[in-house]
Design a protein around this motif. Structure first.
Motif, PDB file in Angstrom:
ATOM      1  N   PHE A  78       1.006  -0.991   0.017  1.00  0.00           N
ATOM      2  CA  PHE A  78      -0.136   0.004  -0.045  1.00  0.00           C
ATOM      3  C   PHE A  78       0.964   1.111  -0.090  1.00  0.00           C
ATOM      4  CE2 PHE A  78      -3.962  -1.830   1.345  1.00  0.00           C
ATOM      5  CZ  PHE A  78      -3.576  -3.158   1.691  1.00  0.00           C
ATOM      6  N   TYR A 106      -2.807   0.372  -3.911  1.00  0.00           N
ATOM      7  CA  TYR A 106      -2.473  -0.718  -3.626  1.00  0.00           C
ATOM      8  C   TYR A 106      -2.258  -1.833  -4.482  1.00  0.00           C
ATOM      9  CZ  TYR A 106      -6.393  -3.883  -2.413  1.00  0.00           C
ATOM     10  OH  TYR A 106      -7.474  -4.651  -2.212  1.00  0.00           O
ATOM     11  N   PHE A 115      -5.041   7.572   1.453  1.00  0.00           N
ATOM     12  CA  PHE A 115      -4.837   6.332   0.671  1.00  0.00           C
ATOM     13  C   PHE A 115      -4.499   6.707  -0.884  1.00  0.00           C
ATOM     14  CE2 PHE A 115      -4.992   2.204  -0.898  1.00  0.00           C
ATOM     15  CZ  PHE A 115      -5.675   2.306  -2.342  1.00  0.00           C
ATOM     16  N   LEU A 174      -1.764  -3.490   8.739  1.00  0.00           N
ATOM     17  CA  LEU A 174      -0.704  -3.163   7.823  1.00  0.00           C
ATOM     18  C   LEU A 174       0.736  -3.075   8.623  1.00  0.00           C
ATOM     19  CD1 LEU A 174      -2.443  -0.544   5.638  1.00  0.00           C
ATOM     20  CD2 LEU A 174      -2.477  -3.002   5.367  1.00  0.00           C
ATOM     21  N   PHE A 195       3.879  -0.819   8.443  1.00  0.00           N
ATOM     22  CA  PHE A 195       4.321   0.407   7.733  1.00  0.00           C
ATOM     23  C   PHE A 195       5.901   0.518   7.928  1.00  0.00           C
ATOM     24  CE2 PHE A 195       0.672   3.079   6.730  1.00  0.00           C
ATOM     25  CZ  PHE A 195      -0.289   2.466   7.176  1.00  0.00           C
ATOM     26  N   LEU A 252       4.181   6.989   2.905  1.00  0.00           N
ATOM     27  CA  LEU A 252       4.366   5.860   3.670  1.00  0.00           C
ATOM     28  C   LEU A 252       4.012   4.606   2.796  1.00  0.00           C
ATOM     29  CD1 LEU A 252       2.604   7.279   6.854  1.00  0.00           C
ATOM     30  CD2 LEU A 252       5.015   6.558   6.712  1.00  0.00           C
ATOM     31  N   TYR A 299       0.451   5.352   1.057  1.00  0.00           N
ATOM     32  CA  TYR A 299      -0.172   6.527   1.555  1.00  0.00           C
ATOM     33  C   TYR A 299       0.621   7.838   1.530  1.00  0.00           C
ATOM     34  CZ  TYR A 299      -3.830   3.396   3.657  1.00  0.00           C
ATOM     35  OH  TYR A 299      -4.848   2.451   3.627  1.00  0.00           O
TER      36      TYR A 299
END
Lengths: 114, 114
Positions: free
Chosen positions: A33, A48, A45, A103, A105, A91, A35
């Motif tokens: 993903f 992804y 968002f 998730l 990160f 991110l 961000y």
């Protein structure tokens, strides 16, 4: 387990230049993903991938932004012709394939566009 | 449309106090609810999540959260905070089907005074 690795941690570009951000997900994780985080907009968002295929890019700006996942070990976010409003922390996160809402990160890449 | 609301932008407590950080959500389907912590200059770290079953879920470092369907809430609590708990806390919601993206709230800055 090294966690999600993002490079560079900090990048400064001039207006109109290109910026490429890299993400290495946790080995064995099939979803990646992206961000964007700013003070004003919070966590947004972008897009992804699941098993390297783009699944949802509903948050990606239609122009200048692109993301790829050429293999299971890395993903890139490219911003062409950067603008000052692109300044943000980007991110990357990865997750196991179940879509469980959990998730992992990375530390983020802080992009500053002068 | 999924939305997440964290009504308190800032919460300040003293070390050893209890704390509750509030989260309300809006979504009509089946969801995962989760909390993340972000220390300054770092990425987000997963604390806990809820999907079904016991409405009180335990997380890392003494955190717990309680789900309430009637209130559409998922508040985070800790009985005795430590100065190292100072950070920004994000509540998130994601659907159990369809896109796996997490929708985050705006975050609550928790400051623990010595």
């Amino acid at each position: 387990n090294a966690g999600v690795i993002q490079t560079p941690r900090h990048k400064v570009t001039g207006k109109g230049q290109e910026a490429t951000l890299w993400c290495e997900p946790i080995s064995g994780h099939s979803a990646v993903f992206w961000y964007r985080q700013t003070i004003v907009q919070g966590l947004e968002f972008l897009t992804y991938f699941r098993n390297q295929a783009p699944i949802d890019d509903s948050g990606m700006p239609k122009e200048r932004f692109s993301a790829q996942m050429p293999n299971q070990s890395h993903s890139t976010l490219k911003i062409q012709s950067t603008q000052p409003q692109d300044s943000a922390v980007y991110l990357c996160a990865s997750s196991l394939g179940q879509g469980t809402g959990q998730l992992y990160f990375g530390e983020g890449s802080k992009l500053t566009v002068l | 449309t999924q939305t997440v609301s964290q009504s308190d932008a800032h919460v300040t407590v003293f070390e050893g106090d209890s704390v509750e950080l509030r989260c309300n959500y809006s979504y009509g389907g089946s969801i995962y609810l989760s909390w993340y912590i972000q220390h300054h200059g770092h990425g987000l770290q997963f604390l806990l999540k809820y999907y079904s079953g016991n409405p009180v879920v335990q997380g890392v470092n003494g955190f717990e959260a309680e789900f309430s369907k009637s209130d559409s809430s998922f508040h985070l609590r800790k009985a005795s905070v430590h100065w190292s708990d100072s950070a920004v806390y994000f509540c998130a919601v994601s659907a159990t089907s369809g896109s796996w993206q997490l929708i985050f709230g705006s975050g609550t800055q928790l400051t623990v005074m010595p």
